[in-house]
Scaffold this active site. Structure first.
Site, PDB file in Angstrom:
ATOM      1  N   CYS A 108       0.824  -1.212   0.000  1.00 22.30           N
ATOM      2  CA  CYS A 108       0.000   0.000   0.000  1.00 22.30           C
ATOM      3  C   CYS A 108       0.857   1.261   0.000  1.00 22.30           C
ATOM      4  O   CYS A 108       0.324   2.368   0.110  1.00 22.30           O
ATOM      5  CB  CYS A 108      -0.953   0.009   1.198  1.00 22.30           C
ATOM      6  SG  CYS A 108      -0.117  -0.038   2.807  1.00 22.30           S
ATOM      7  N   GLU A 145      -2.329   0.978  -4.646  1.00 24.50           N
ATOM      8  CA  GLU A 145      -1.825  -0.330  -4.225  1.00 24.50           C
ATOM      9  C   GLU A 145      -0.957  -0.901  -5.348  1.00 24.50           C
ATOM     10  O   GLU A 145      -1.306  -0.809  -6.533  1.00 24.50           O
ATOM     11  CB  GLU A 145      -3.009  -1.270  -3.974  1.00 24.50           C
ATOM     12  CG  GLU A 145      -2.701  -2.420  -3.047  1.00 24.50           C
ATOM     13  CD  GLU A 145      -3.018  -2.111  -1.589  1.00 24.50           C
ATOM     14  OE1 GLU A 145      -2.877  -3.030  -0.767  1.00 24.50           O
ATOM     15  OE2 GLU A 145      -3.380  -0.963  -1.273  1.00 24.50           O
TER      16      GLU A 145
END
Length: 364
Positions: A322, A356
């Site tokens: 992330c 992401e």
């Protein structure tokens, strides 16, 4: 302006810009071209949280614009949320306005929904939630056919259940997930579906058995289990471990052992530095598992030095990140032993700077 209020027609440009920033950051690593996975532009978030603003007889859901953090902005329609949340929000607000017990010192409202249209609402108070609250909350739950959780300091009352059940399809098989209130879940349901399929597809290139770190509620564990003879999944959070075990049971998956250990503890166990009683739950010693592949989905800080040395021992590494900055640092550290074979970008967070990333690494 709140992030999602950007003109939806500008989404493609914003997404492309985010991807280009990450790709530029990764240029020194000579990665394969990134496969880009965009989000839908509305009705994608499984969660929504709002402050409840009281003004005499009126109440509103509010958020705060980062450009003017002290000025509450009333939210009439939260466009990013899944349809069940968007549909319930105005109806619930009208209901609460006429129920003094439910609205008194109500501080925050949290919504959690699924693609299967289950819905849970958490109401958080600056006062105790008592028996009268529970009576009226039961009527609320019945009125809207939802579960309700009431929270205040050191208190939690549940009407119905404190989780919702979602489902995702991977390789023509449906997997059912319990998503617990106030526990981590992937926020963007359509993009999570894409990430699950990406991980499953590329795990076909991963040999041996699988070690998974940071497994959470088993989001990736469930489909990945079909690609390996055995999986050892680790998670430090008690609620995450419980959810993972329940989800494995509900999906009749019996080749996964879930162990409550941190990534640091797993690294110590793999290196033989320490022994952990929790590993005694395994059918055989950890050293006897043919662990040649590892899946990691770490927090924003990425992999620490000890965990990096641990994953370096594996032939294949599936890494979901992330935070592109820490992903780059970790890839640089692994560059002498592994090369990146696949690179993907997933827009879990439309209209924000966050994105992401996912890579498959194989030993050189």
């Amino acid at each position: 302006m709140l992030p999602w209020e950007t003109n939806a027609q500008e989404y493609d440009q914003l997404f492309a810009h985010k991807c280009e920033d990450v790709e530029k950051r990764m240029l020194p690593l000579s990665l394969p071209p990134a496969v880009r996975h965009p989000s839908t532009t509305e009705s994608y978030r499984v969660r929504a949280e709002f402050r409840v603003w009281h003004d005499e007889d009126e109440i509103d859901y509010v958020m705060f614009d980062p450009a003017s953090p002290r000025a509450p902005v009333a939210i009439k329609d939260f466009v990013p949320a899944l349809a069940p949340i968007r549909e319930l929000m105005p109806r619930l607000l009208t209901y609460l306005k006429s129920r003094p017990t439910l609205r008194r010192k109500l501080f925050q409202a949290e919504f959690m929904a699924t693609t299967t249209k289950e819905l849970l609402v958490t109401l958080i108070y600056h006062r105790p939630v008592d028996d009268q609250w529970e009576l009226e909350a039961s009527e609320l739950a019945k009125e809207f056919d939802i579960s309700v959780v009431g929270r205040s300091r050191k208190q939690k009352r549940v009407i119905g259940q404190d989780y919702v059940s979602d489902q995702f399809c991977v390789n023509d098989r449906w997997y059912r997930y319990r998503q617990y209130e106030q526990s981590f879940v992937q926020p963007n349901a359509p993009v999570n579906q894409k990430m699950l399929n990406w991980a499953w597809t590329h795990s076909a290139q991963c040999p041996g058995n699988l070690l998974e770190l940071y497994c959470g509620n088993g989001n990736f564990t469930l489909p990945l289990a079909s690609q390996f003879p055995q999986v050892i999944a680790t998670e430090l959070s008690k609620s995450g471990t419980r959810a993972a075990l329940e989800n494995l049971h509900d999906n009749h998956i019996d080749n996964v052992a879930v162990i409550r250990l941190s990534a640091e503890e797993v690294s110590q166990a793999m290196a033989g530095v320490r022994e952990f009683r929790r590993l005694s739950a395994l059918p055989k010693p950890l050293s006897e598992y043919d662990l040649r592949s590892v899946f990691v989905d770490p927090p924003r800080a990425g992999l620490d030095d000890a965990t990096l040395e641990c994953v370096r021992q594996f032939e294949a590494i599936l890494y979901v990140s992330c935070n592109p900055a820490t992903l780059k640092q970790n890839l640089e550290a692994l560059a002498d032993t592994h090369s990146v074979k696949h690179f993907a970008l997933f827009d879990q967070f439309p209209y924000t700077q966050h994105i992401e990333s996912a890579v498959l690494l194989q030993r050189i």
